[in-house]
Scaffold this motif. Structure first.
Motif, PDB file in Angstrom:
ATOM      1  N   ARG A  68       1.176  15.329 -22.798  1.00 60.03           N
ATOM      2  CA  ARG A  68       0.214  14.234 -22.931  1.00 60.03           C
ATOM      3  C   ARG A  68      -0.204  13.689 -21.570  1.00 60.03           C
ATOM      4  O   ARG A  68      -1.390  13.490 -21.285  1.00 60.03           O
ATOM      5  CB  ARG A  68       0.825  13.113 -23.771  1.00 60.03           C
ATOM      6  CG  ARG A  68       0.730  13.323 -25.272  1.00 60.03           C
ATOM      7  CD  ARG A  68      -0.706  13.153 -25.727  1.00 60.03           C
ATOM      8  NE  ARG A  68      -0.844  13.252 -27.159  1.00 60.03           N
ATOM      9  CZ  ARG A  68      -2.021  13.179 -27.796  1.00 60.03           C
ATOM     10  NH1 ARG A  68      -3.137  13.039 -27.100  1.00 60.03           N
ATOM     11  NH2 ARG A  68      -2.093  13.270 -29.101  1.00 60.03           N
TER      12      ARG A  68
ATOM     13  N   GLN B 288      -1.887  20.845 -33.231  1.00 57.27           N
ATOM     14  CA  GLN B 288      -2.293  21.992 -32.433  1.00 57.27           C
ATOM     15  C   GLN B 288      -1.616  21.926 -31.060  1.00 57.27           C
ATOM     16  O   GLN B 288      -1.345  20.846 -30.552  1.00 57.27           O
ATOM     17  CB  GLN B 288      -3.817  22.011 -32.237  1.00 57.27           C
ATOM     18  CG  GLN B 288      -4.618  22.077 -33.516  1.00 57.27           C
ATOM     19  CD  GLN B 288      -4.542  23.436 -34.163  1.00 57.27           C
ATOM     20  OE1 GLN B 288      -4.187  24.421 -33.531  1.00 57.27           O
ATOM     21  NE2 GLN B 288      -4.889  23.511 -35.448  1.00 57.27           N
ATOM     22  N   SER B 289      -1.336  23.074 -30.480  1.00 59.35           N
ATOM     23  CA  SER B 289      -0.774  23.133 -29.134  1.00 59.35           C
ATOM     24  C   SER B 289      -1.909  23.356 -28.152  1.00 59.35           C
ATOM     25  O   SER B 289      -2.527  24.426 -28.138  1.00 59.35           O
ATOM     26  CB  SER B 289       0.259  24.268 -29.028  1.00 59.35           C
ATOM     27  OG  SER B 289       0.829  24.300 -27.757  1.00 59.35           O
ATOM     28  N   ARG B 290      -2.213  22.341 -27.358  1.00 59.17           N
ATOM     29  CA  ARG B 290      -3.354  22.402 -26.443  1.00 59.17           C
ATOM     30  C   ARG B 290      -2.929  22.968 -25.088  1.00 59.17           C
ATOM     31  O   ARG B 290      -1.876  22.608 -24.546  1.00 59.17           O
ATOM     32  CB  ARG B 290      -3.942  21.006 -26.268  1.00 59.17           C
ATOM     33  CG  ARG B 290      -5.237  20.969 -25.479  1.00 59.17           C
ATOM     34  CD  ARG B 290      -5.795  19.562 -25.420  1.00 59.17           C
ATOM     35  NE  ARG B 290      -6.085  19.036 -26.757  1.00 59.17           N
ATOM     36  CZ  ARG B 290      -6.533  17.813 -26.973  1.00 59.17           C
ATOM     37  NH1 ARG B 290      -6.723  16.977 -25.949  1.00 59.17           N
ATOM     38  NH2 ARG B 290      -6.788  17.411 -28.208  1.00 59.17           N
TER      39      ARG B 290
ATOM     40  N   PHE C 250      -0.612  16.839 -30.173  1.00 56.40           N
ATOM     41  CA  PHE C 250      -2.072  16.990 -30.232  1.00 56.40           C
ATOM     42  C   PHE C 250      -2.491  17.410 -31.640  1.00 56.40           C
ATOM     43  O   PHE C 250      -1.815  18.198 -32.289  1.00 56.40           O
ATOM     44  CB  PHE C 250      -2.543  18.039 -29.226  1.00 56.40           C
ATOM     45  CG  PHE C 250      -2.249  17.692 -27.799  1.00 56.40           C
ATOM     46  CD1 PHE C 250      -3.016  16.746 -27.130  1.00 56.40           C
ATOM     47  CD2 PHE C 250      -1.195  18.291 -27.123  1.00 56.40           C
ATOM     48  CE1 PHE C 250      -2.751  16.417 -25.807  1.00 56.40           C
ATOM     49  CE2 PHE C 250      -0.922  17.971 -25.804  1.00 56.40           C
ATOM     50  CZ  PHE C 250      -1.698  17.032 -25.151  1.00 56.40           C
ATOM     51  N   ARG C 251      -3.617  16.871 -32.073  1.00 58.94           N
ATOM     52  CA  ARG C 251      -4.122  17.184 -33.404  1.00 58.94           C
ATOM     53  C   ARG C 251      -5.613  17.496 -33.349  1.00 58.94           C
ATOM     54  O   ARG C 251      -6.349  16.920 -32.553  1.00 58.94           O
ATOM     55  CB  ARG C 251      -3.881  16.021 -34.367  1.00 58.94           C
ATOM     56  CG  ARG C 251      -2.457  15.916 -34.884  1.00 58.94           C
ATOM     57  CD  ARG C 251      -2.274  14.703 -35.793  1.00 58.94           C
ATOM     58  NE  ARG C 251      -1.016  14.752 -36.528  1.00 58.94           N
ATOM     59  CZ  ARG C 251       0.164  14.456 -36.023  1.00 58.94           C
ATOM     60  NH1 ARG C 251       0.238  14.064 -34.757  1.00 58.94           N
ATOM     61  NH2 ARG C 251       1.260  14.543 -36.758  1.00 58.94           N
ATOM     62  N   GLU C 252      -6.012  18.401 -34.213  1.00 65.47           N
ATOM     63  CA  GLU C 252      -7.424  18.715 -34.399  1.00 65.47           C
ATOM     64  C   GLU C 252      -7.689  18.763 -35.899  1.00 65.47           C
ATOM     65  O   GLU C 252      -7.110  19.595 -36.600  1.00 65.47           O
ATOM     66  CB  GLU C 252      -7.793  20.047 -33.746  1.00 65.47           C
ATOM     67  CG  GLU C 252      -7.753  20.013 -32.225  1.00 65.47           C
ATOM     68  CD  GLU C 252      -8.187  21.330 -31.613  1.00 65.47           C
ATOM     69  OE1 GLU C 252      -8.700  22.187 -32.377  1.00 65.47           O
ATOM     70  OE2 GLU C 252      -8.018  21.506 -30.402  1.00 65.47           O
ATOM     71  N   GLY C 253      -8.500  17.853 -36.372  1.00 64.37           N
ATOM     72  CA  GLY C 253      -8.765  17.776 -37.799  1.00 64.37           C
ATOM     73  C   GLY C 253      -7.539  17.374 -38.589  1.00 64.37           C
ATOM     74  O   GLY C 253      -7.382  17.791 -39.739  1.00 64.37           O
TER      75      GLY C 253
END
Length: 330
Positions: A78, A143-145, A136-139
């Motif tokens: 982060r 998710q692993s960014r 981390f999140r997507e939608g």
């Protein structure tokens, strides 16, 4: 020869024997690239095992290190996305996260008076949950960014062909060996693990020694997490999976006794190397994953059984005194 040195030599021989077996039965085991990667892969569990050694030698156990590794790694990930933040500051944040987690464990054990097993098992779930909250999140999906902060990912690289985490692991082992053998704190750690009541009567602050062990363990978990995240340039929520049990197994394989009072940092170091050596060598046989874990477990059982017999011969087995029967006076 000192029996402690004999146990160290045995640990080294176990590592060498496995290395010889894998070098003759696989093609790429002795490749320089494989050996460099072997030490890098060993460092995560190895550094955590070094921290856990303070807890175990002091007579305790820490099951929360997997959760600490995960949440510390997510904190580093982060922070690495803050524009212009130095990599060293991200690393420090990972270590401090581990320290805070270790401090909470210390409070639960020394102030709330929970058993180490219950306290660290519960806190490990809490830390893993916190990691999922900050992931981390997507939608709405975790998710692993990919991390692109160059000053941070630099920490996961090499200097002179050796990974930074490997160098840190070796230096940390030397420092911790000196702390355990040359300082009053180390002496008190052994004293508490050998006999907590006698140590307390001798003036040892058991709560401080025990709490410090958890803090050191947490700091090591946070440090290892930061370097692994920097190397992988990502922090998945599975980062610390099985780390706690692998670190404890590494300590046991390295000659530390779960009852406390025995073992050292060199043993924890060799145990961490041994654990990854097994995985690295077995992987090259292309066995199904189920057989890999079965074989690994069998090897750990054999080594642990051998260590139990060694300790039995080393310290002897005390026989209880026969109860004297007195004749009744008529």
């Amino acid at each position: 020869m000192n029996t402690k040195n004999i146990r160290r030599i045995i640990s080294v021989l176990l590592v060498l024997i496995l290395a010889v077996i894998f070098s003759f039965t696989t093609r790429s085991f002795l490749d320089a690239r494989n050996l460099v990667e072997l030490f890098r892969e060993s460092a995560l569990v190895g550094i955590v095992a070094l921290g856990a050694s303070f807890v175990i030698i002091g007579g305790g156990i820490d099951l929360s290190t997997g959760g600490i590794v995960t949440v510390s790694g997510l904190v580093c990930a982060r922070l690495s996305f803050i524009p212009g933040i130095p990599g060293a500051l991200v690393l420090l944040a990972g270590v401090l996260t581990g320290v805070v987690c270790g401090l909470l464990n210390a409070v639960l054990v020394t102030r709330v008076h929970l058993t180490e097993f219950v306290a660290t098992l519960a806190s490990g779930f809490v830390y893993s949950g916190l990691a999922m909250l900050i992931a981390f999140r997507e939608g709405g999906i975790i998710q692993s960014r990919a991390i692109t902060n160059a000053s941070f990912t630099f920490l996961g690289g090499k200097i002179g062909g050796i990974y930074n985490i490997t160098a840190v692991w070796v230096v940390l082992m030397i420092v911790m060996m000196l702390v355990l053998t040359k300082t009053t704190f180390g002496l008190h750690t052994y004293a508490q693990g050998s006999n907590a009541r006698s140590a307390l009567m001798s003036g040892v602050n058991n709560d401080f020694i025990k709490g410090s062990g958890f803090v050191i363990c947490g700091a090591c978990a946070g440090l290892a997490a930061a370097f692994v995240v920097a190397k992988n340039a990502a922090a998945p929520v599975t980062l610390g999976s099985d780390v706690a049990f692998e670190a404890i197994a590494a300590c046991v394989v390295g000659g530390l006794v779960l009852g406390g009072g025995r073992g050292d940092a060199v043993g924890a170091f060799l145990g961490g190397l041994f654990m990854q050596l097994i995985l690295n060598g077995i992987y090259k046989y292309n066995l199904p994953i189920a057989y890999q874990w079965i074989l690994m477990g069998a090897i750990i059982v054999l080594v642990t059984a051998f260590d139990a017999q060694f300790n039995k011969l080393r310290f002897g087995q005390k026989k209880p005194r026969p109860v004297e029967r007195k004749e009744a006076v008529v």
